[in-house]
Write a protein that holds these residues in place. Sequence first.
Motif, short mmCIF file in Angstrom:
data_model
loop_
_atom_site.label_atom_id
_atom_site.label_comp_id
_atom_site.label_asym_id
_atom_site.label_seq_id
_atom_site.Cartn_x
_atom_site.Cartn_y
_atom_site.Cartn_z
N UNK A 154 -0.43 -21.46 4.72
CA UNK A 154 0.03 -22.46 3.77
C UNK A 154 0.00 -21.89 2.35
N UNK A 155 -1.02 -21.05 2.09
CA UNK A 155 -1.17 -20.47 0.76
C UNK A 155 -0.84 -18.98 0.81
N UNK A 156 -0.28 -18.46 -0.28
CA UNK A 156 0.02 -17.04 -0.38
C UNK A 156 -0.73 -16.48 -1.59
N UNK A 157 -1.51 -15.44 -1.35
CA UNK A 157 -2.29 -14.78 -2.40
C UNK A 157 -1.94 -13.29 -2.41
N UNK A 158 -2.27 -12.63 -3.51
CA UNK A 158 -1.87 -11.23 -3.69
C UNK A 158 -3.09 -10.38 -4.04
N UNK A 159 -3.15 -9.21 -3.42
CA UNK A 159 -4.19 -8.24 -3.74
C UNK A 159 -3.64 -6.84 -3.51
N UNK A 160 -3.60 -6.02 -4.55
CA UNK A 160 -3.15 -4.65 -4.38
C UNK A 160 -4.23 -3.81 -3.73
N UNK A 161 -3.84 -2.69 -3.16
CA UNK A 161 -4.74 -1.89 -2.33
C UNK A 161 -5.76 -1.10 -3.14
N UNK A 162 -5.67 -1.13 -4.47
CA UNK A 162 -6.69 -0.46 -5.29
C UNK A 162 -7.54 -1.45 -6.07
N UNK A 163 -7.35 -2.75 -5.83
CA UNK A 163 -8.13 -3.77 -6.51
C UNK A 163 -9.10 -4.41 -5.52
N UNK B 144 -4.40 -11.05 6.60
CA UNK B 144 -4.11 -9.99 5.64
C UNK B 144 -2.93 -9.18 6.14
N UNK B 145 -1.87 -9.14 5.33
CA UNK B 145 -0.69 -8.37 5.68
C UNK B 145 -0.62 -7.14 4.79
N UNK B 146 -0.94 -5.98 5.37
CA UNK B 146 -0.87 -4.71 4.66
C UNK B 146 0.50 -4.09 4.92
N UNK B 147 1.24 -3.84 3.85
CA UNK B 147 2.59 -3.29 3.99
C UNK B 147 2.60 -1.86 3.47
N UNK B 148 2.74 -0.90 4.37
CA UNK B 148 2.85 0.49 3.95
C UNK B 148 4.24 0.74 3.38
N UNK B 149 4.29 1.37 2.21
CA UNK B 149 5.56 1.60 1.52
C UNK B 149 5.90 3.08 1.49
N UNK B 150 5.87 3.70 2.67
CA UNK B 150 6.25 5.11 2.77
C UNK B 150 5.17 6.08 2.38
N UNK B 151 3.92 5.76 2.68
CA UNK B 151 2.80 6.64 2.31
C UNK B 151 2.90 7.99 3.00
N UNK B 152 2.39 9.01 2.32
CA UNK B 152 2.36 10.36 2.89
C UNK B 152 0.94 10.80 3.21
N UNK B 153 -0.04 9.94 2.95
CA UNK B 153 -1.42 10.26 3.31
C UNK B 153 -1.79 9.48 4.58
N UNK C 276 -2.74 5.10 9.19
CA UNK C 276 -3.75 5.28 10.24
C UNK C 276 -5.00 4.46 9.94
N UNK C 277 -5.44 4.48 8.68
CA UNK C 277 -6.64 3.72 8.30
C UNK C 277 -6.37 2.22 8.41
N UNK C 278 -5.20 1.79 7.95
CA UNK C 278 -4.86 0.37 8.03
C UNK C 278 -4.81 -0.10 9.48
N UNK D 186 0.84 -1.20 0.00
CA UNK D 186 0.00 0.00 0.00
C UNK D 186 0.88 1.25 0.00
N UNK D 187 0.66 2.10 -0.99
CA UNK D 187 1.34 3.40 -1.04
C UNK D 187 0.32 4.47 -1.38
N UNK D 188 0.10 5.40 -0.45
CA UNK D 188 -0.93 6.44 -0.63
C UNK D 188 -2.21 5.81 -1.16
N UNK D 189 -2.68 4.80 -0.41
CA UNK D 189 -3.77 3.94 -0.88
C UNK D 189 -5.14 4.35 -0.36
N UNK D 190 -5.23 5.52 0.24
CA UNK D 190 -6.46 5.92 0.93
C UNK D 190 -7.72 5.82 0.08
N UNK D 191 -7.71 6.21 -1.22
CA UNK D 191 -8.97 6.20 -1.98
C UNK D 191 -9.66 4.85 -2.07
N UNK D 192 -8.88 3.75 -2.10
CA UNK D 192 -9.49 2.44 -2.35
C UNK D 192 -9.16 1.39 -1.29
#
Length: 265
Positions: A91-100, A41-50, A54-56, A17-23
């Motif tokens: 056991x399983x690893x899945x991927x979901x971006x913060x705007x999808x 669910x592992x949310x990884x902040x990547x240096x967001x400026x918004x 806090x929301x996560x 998640x990077x500046x992911x607030x809208x979605x």
Amino acid sequence: MSEIPVRDTLVSVVMPAYNALPFLREAVASVQAQTHQDWELLIVDDGSTDETVAVAQEMALADPRIRVLQSAGQGGPARARNLAIDASIGRYIAFLDSDDAWLPHKLATQLAAMQRHGALLCYSAYHKIDTAGVRSERPVVPPPWVNHVMLLKSNHIGCLTGIFDAGALGRERMPDIRKRQDLALWIRLTRRIAAEFGPCRDKVIGIGEPLALYRVHPGTVSSNKSSAAAWQWKVHREVERLSLPASIWYFIHYAVNGWLKSRIR
């Protein structure tokens, strides 16, 4: 490397998640709405400026299955995803971006197919959506199976649909490149599967039913064709270290397949 837990149905969902607030809330809600409820669910902040962090953290306080991690500055999506993969316990690893987003039966459908066929990697069709959430008329439908040669010609696996069995394959990390790191991971996994477990046709499953929603907006790979092409070339030459003639051959296939995918509206 984390040990695989007793709960064989636990899915670790990796979300950079990077500046992911809208979605961000919508993306997280789509995980919470899954009919398969055994997930983290592992949310990884990547240096967001918004207010992403806090929301996560607010959502993590409300749901103990959510963990919030923070990378050191803006390392890019590969490093953020790898941080989550390293910290995961499923056991399983899945991927979901913060705007999808996922459709509610996404995990249940894929896990059932993987267990039924003994598959190690699974992916599905998906719909494109715009910033307002309006879906494309036709979904992007992948082939029923892929191997690494097919993936060198075109990335048939939408990252938001990919899930692999870390119990069998380990916590395979993404190559540390700025873009197309998901493609490089799929190539690596399919090559390993073929070498260690047998033909990909028997161990890699593509589901033709749309199970996810991929948001296209400024900043996504789909919105910048020239950048995507440049990184595709880097995967061929710098990650896979293909010869120049082989790289040109596969890149021609990539260009043609990309044009065909662009026709989907």
